[in-house]
Design an enzyme around this catalytic site. Structure first.
Site, PDB file in Angstrom:
ATOM      1  N   LEU A 165       0.444   2.097   3.200  1.00  0.00           N
ATOM      2  CA  LEU A 165       0.096   1.288   2.599  1.00  0.00           C
ATOM      3  C   LEU A 165       1.145   0.860   1.213  1.00  0.00           C
ATOM      4  CD1 LEU A 165      -3.592   2.546   1.105  1.00  0.00           C
ATOM      5  CD2 LEU A 165      -3.148   0.856   3.151  1.00  0.00           C
ATOM      6  N   TYR A 166       1.433  -0.653   1.250  1.00  0.00           N
ATOM      7  CA  TYR A 166       2.746  -0.337   0.195  1.00  0.00           C
ATOM      8  C   TYR A 166       1.840  -0.742  -1.373  1.00  0.00           C
ATOM      9  CZ  TYR A 166       6.424  -0.358   3.432  1.00  0.00           C
ATOM     10  OH  TYR A 166       7.322   0.337   3.892  1.00  0.00           O
ATOM     11  N   MET A 167       2.174   0.096  -2.217  1.00  0.00           N
ATOM     12  CA  MET A 167       1.312  -0.445  -3.721  1.00  0.00           C
ATOM     13  C   MET A 167       2.717  -0.499  -4.735  1.00  0.00           C
ATOM     14  SD  MET A 167      -0.680   2.619  -3.661  1.00  0.00           S
ATOM     15  CE  MET A 167      -1.867   3.279  -2.314  1.00  0.00           C
TER      16      MET A 167
END
Length: 99
Positions: free
Chosen positions: A14-16
């Site tokens: 996941l890229y946040m």
């Protein structure tokens, strides 16, 4: 915002992205606030069983979190390989596990 870029049997990557307002803060204070926010978020991720970094490495900013993310034997093995392959500590000096 968040996006899932890879999906594996073990979990997902996941890229946040975070956006914060720094209005009224000095540059130094804004950086301090951001670092505290990022550290808190990364600590929560690690505590939930997540990883410190997917494939970009850890670097200087997150180095203090590395001991909690690696098994001691893994860290020791990595340092041993580094000592043999880079005895002058030229590659990645003062980064991540080598800090």
């Amino acid at each position: 915002s968040v996006r899932m870029t890879q999906l594996y049997n073990e979990g997902a990557v996941l890229y946040m992205y975070m956006a914060i307002s720094t209005a009224g803060l000095t540059s130094e204070r804004a950086l301090e606030v951001f670092q505290r926010l990022e550290h808190t978020a990364r600590r929560a991720i690690l505590d939930a069983g997540g990883c410190l970094s997917h494939h970009h490495g850890v670097g200087k900013i997150r180095a203090e979190l590395l001991p909690g993310a690696l098994a001691p034997l893994v860290a020791e093995a990595a340092r041993g390989v580094k000592a043999v392959l880079d005895p002058q500590n030229v590659l990645g000096a003062r980064n991540g596990a080598w800090w």
